[in-house]
Design a protein around this motif. Sequence first.
Motif, mmCIF file in Angstrom:
data_model
loop_
_atom_site.group_PDB
_atom_site.id
_atom_site.type_symbol
_atom_site.label_atom_id
_atom_site.label_comp_id
_atom_site.label_asym_id
_atom_site.label_seq_id
_atom_site.Cartn_x
_atom_site.Cartn_y
_atom_site.Cartn_z
ATOM 1 N N LEU A 177 7.516 9.420 -4.695
ATOM 2 C CA LEU A 177 8.268 9.571 -3.437
ATOM 3 C C LEU A 177 9.306 8.462 -3.283
ATOM 4 C CD1 LEU A 177 5.230 10.135 -0.993
ATOM 5 C CD2 LEU A 177 6.324 11.798 -2.528
ATOM 6 N N ALA A 178 10.241 8.651 -2.356
ATOM 7 C CA ALA A 178 11.184 7.596 -1.977
ATOM 8 C C ALA A 178 10.554 6.752 -0.869
ATOM 9 C CB ALA A 178 12.494 8.213 -1.495
ATOM 10 N N MET A 179 11.092 5.532 -0.704
ATOM 11 C CA MET A 179 10.568 4.659 0.354
ATOM 12 C C MET A 179 11.655 3.694 0.827
ATOM 13 S SD MET A 179 7.380 1.976 0.117
ATOM 14 C CE MET A 179 7.344 0.563 1.247
ATOM 15 N N GLY A 180 11.566 3.303 2.092
ATOM 16 C CA GLY A 180 12.449 2.264 2.611
ATOM 17 C C GLY A 180 11.624 1.126 3.178
ATOM 18 N N VAL A 181 12.174 -0.089 3.164
ATOM 19 C CA VAL A 181 11.510 -1.187 3.875
ATOM 20 C C VAL A 181 12.161 -1.310 5.250
ATOM 21 C CG1 VAL A 181 10.937 -2.445 1.755
ATOM 22 C CG2 VAL A 181 13.062 -3.008 2.981
ATOM 23 N N GLY A 182 11.492 -2.008 6.166
ATOM 24 C CA GLY A 182 12.034 -2.217 7.503
ATOM 25 C C GLY A 182 13.207 -3.191 7.461
ATOM 26 N N ASP B 293 9.375 2.314 -10.243
ATOM 27 C CA ASP B 293 10.225 3.478 -10.503
ATOM 28 C C ASP B 293 10.751 4.195 -9.261
ATOM 29 O OD1 ASP B 293 9.654 3.194 -13.271
ATOM 30 O OD2 ASP B 293 7.679 4.084 -12.883
ATOM 31 N N ILE B 294 10.266 3.839 -8.067
ATOM 32 C CA ILE B 294 10.610 4.645 -6.886
ATOM 33 C C ILE B 294 12.064 4.444 -6.461
ATOM 34 C CG2 ILE B 294 8.230 4.610 -6.033
ATOM 35 C CD1 ILE B 294 9.167 2.633 -3.847
ATOM 36 N N LEU B 295 12.579 5.432 -5.747
ATOM 37 C CA LEU B 295 13.877 5.284 -5.076
ATOM 38 C C LEU B 295 13.615 4.430 -3.836
ATOM 39 C CD1 LEU B 295 16.846 5.968 -4.456
ATOM 40 C CD2 LEU B 295 16.053 8.095 -3.414
ATOM 41 N N LEU B 296 14.192 3.223 -3.822
ATOM 42 C CA LEU B 296 13.875 2.247 -2.774
ATOM 43 C C LEU B 296 15.132 1.890 -1.975
ATOM 44 C CD1 LEU B 296 11.679 0.324 -1.608
ATOM 45 C CD2 LEU B 296 12.361 -1.348 -3.353
ATOM 46 N N PHE B 297 15.002 1.934 -0.654
ATOM 47 C CA PHE B 297 16.124 1.629 0.240
ATOM 48 C C PHE B 297 15.945 0.245 0.884
ATOM 49 C CE2 PHE B 297 18.674 5.541 1.137
ATOM 50 C CZ PHE B 297 17.994 6.413 0.302
ATOM 51 N N ALA B 298 17.003 -0.579 0.799
ATOM 52 C CA ALA B 298 17.086 -1.802 1.603
ATOM 53 C C ALA B 298 17.498 -1.388 3.026
ATOM 54 C CB ALA B 298 18.114 -2.747 0.996
ATOM 55 N N ASN B 299 17.511 -2.346 3.969
ATOM 56 C CA ASN B 299 17.735 -1.944 5.365
ATOM 57 C C ASN B 299 18.207 -3.116 6.232
ATOM 58 O OD1 ASN B 299 17.232 -1.277 8.162
ATOM 59 N ND2 ASN B 299 15.728 0.244 7.537
ATOM 60 N N PHE B 300 19.289 -2.901 6.976
ATOM 61 C CA PHE B 300 19.575 -3.775 8.125
ATOM 62 C C PHE B 300 20.381 -2.997 9.164
ATOM 63 C CE2 PHE B 300 23.172 -5.088 5.358
ATOM 64 C CZ PHE B 300 24.246 -5.016 6.246
ATOM 65 N N GLY B 301 20.562 -3.614 10.324
ATOM 66 C CA GLY B 301 21.133 -2.897 11.466
ATOM 67 C C GLY B 301 22.650 -2.945 11.520
ATOM 68 N N ALA B 302 23.255 -1.836 11.931
ATOM 69 C CA ALA B 302 24.716 -1.770 12.074
ATOM 70 C C ALA B 302 25.208 -2.752 13.137
ATOM 71 C CB ALA B 302 25.135 -0.343 12.439
ATOM 72 N N ARG C 197 0.847 -1.208 0.000
ATOM 73 C CA ARG C 197 0.000 0.000 0.000
ATOM 74 C C ARG C 197 0.880 1.255 0.000
ATOM 75 N NH1 ARG C 197 -4.601 -0.905 4.376
ATOM 76 N NH2 ARG C 197 -5.200 -2.678 3.069
ATOM 77 N N LEU C 198 1.898 1.236 0.864
ATOM 78 C CA LEU C 198 2.822 2.388 0.946
ATOM 79 C C LEU C 198 3.578 2.557 -0.371
ATOM 80 C CD1 LEU C 198 4.130 1.586 4.543
ATOM 81 C CD2 LEU C 198 2.827 3.639 3.921
ATOM 82 N N ALA C 199 3.988 1.440 -0.958
ATOM 83 C CA ALA C 199 4.751 1.503 -2.213
ATOM 84 C C ALA C 199 3.884 2.029 -3.355
ATOM 85 C CB ALA C 199 5.303 0.116 -2.547
ATOM 86 N N ARG C 200 2.603 1.641 -3.378
ATOM 87 C CA ARG C 200 1.696 2.154 -4.423
ATOM 88 C C ARG C 200 1.585 3.671 -4.307
ATOM 89 N NH1 ARG C 200 -1.310 -2.722 -3.818
ATOM 90 N NH2 ARG C 200 -2.491 -1.883 -2.081
ATOM 91 N N ALA C 201 1.490 4.166 -3.067
ATOM 92 C CA ALA C 201 1.410 5.623 -2.866
ATOM 93 C C ALA C 201 2.721 6.283 -3.285
ATOM 94 C CB ALA C 201 1.092 5.942 -1.401
ATOM 95 N N ALA C 202 3.842 5.663 -2.944
ATOM 96 C CA ALA C 202 5.149 6.218 -3.326
ATOM 97 C C ALA C 202 5.256 6.308 -4.841
ATOM 98 C CB ALA C 202 6.274 5.364 -2.737
#
Length: 361
Positions: free
Chosen positions: A99-104, A127-136, A89-94
């Motif tokens: 807009l840009a978006m990141g996943v958890g 087409d969105i700018l998409l960020f992957a994610n993990f913890g330091a 849902r968030l990605a469809r809006a992005a």
Amino acid sequence: MADLDATDAPATRDPASKTQHIDVCLTPAVEYRKRPGFERYDFVNQALPELALDDVELATSLCGKELRAPLMIAPMTGGVARAHELNLRLARAAQHFGLAMGVGSQRVALEDAERAPFFRVRTVAPDILLFANFGAAQLARGWGVEHACRAVDMIEADALYLHFNPVQEAAQGGDVDFSDVAARVRELCTGMRARGVPVFAREVGFGISADAARVLIEAGVSGIDCAGAGGTSWAKVEALCAKSERRRRMGAAFGEWGIPTADAIRAVRSVSQRIPLIATGGLRSGLDLAKAIALGADVGAMARPMLVAANGGDEQLAGFVADVLDELRIAMFAVGAADLDALRGTRQLRDVSHCDVLPAR
Ligand SMILES: Cc1cc2nc3c(=O)[nH]c(=O)nc-3n(C[C@H](O)[C@H](O)[C@H](O)COP(=O)(O)O)c2cc1C
């Protein structure tokens, strides 16, 4: 540290905690009492803006990709069906608003490949700018370029968010070895730069200080999300999700810990005028977004407000985003800023913290 009993183990490792985090974050109990700092600033109204509202331009770029507005959907979730539904849902809006978006954090899927499909959103947001994610915190356990590439490939991301959350980890009894972390970040950034993937460092909501920004920039990060205090408190989230009374107390004790977002923006900018800067934490309106940019951010991001709107359905989410962008546009119009460069350099933002404010009627 006192010995931990079985119920003292961190809940976050369990995929079921993803839904618990969502449920808890849908309640206002997770919000700081402390404000993000935007309330300390006011724009000076320009009665003669010398431009038309329709001429205000919100477009910008980040990581070499065009954004139709300087707004991002902050990283929140993934890995289970409900989280995936919300992310879609968030990605469809992005995608719709550019807009840009990141996943958890993708940790659960990097450890259990069956979770990976529940992070993918490219089908609805090509087409969105998409960020992957993990913890330091995972870097101390030997994670590095290989895990980062897997996280990026898993969701066809353009960039990687490496999140720093020592207070959250300590409060929940999680991964607390952040020793030698700067050297490991440097290694990761070097490896990912060779593969053309920008690494952005982010807090989860306790703020990046000037000292931390300096170390991160020297380590070679391509950008920073200063994610400060004043919105969702991750110590409060952990207190509310805790399985033991001791962990609940620990989270509650640090519930108000953190650098207000407005101060974190200025702290990072005091170290570098050029590092790409995202501001998350307590942005609740387009006016907050305008102030974040006027203080020096390139893009503002929202987590909990997006989650709450997305939980209400596609229409509610689209209405919320449209309102935020309209508020930003009107704020720019009313200070005579035709584009984001003009807003970023504006002299029309004043610190009003010393002024008496009349109580609301
Ligand atoms: C449900 C939820 C889950 C989150 N999970 C993550 C995560 O996995 N990784 C991360 O970097 N930040 C995570 N965050 C933190 C947000 O990206 C953001 O920094 C923080 O919530 C402050 O922003 P806000 O005041 O707009 O909510 C999460 C936030 C929410 C609301």
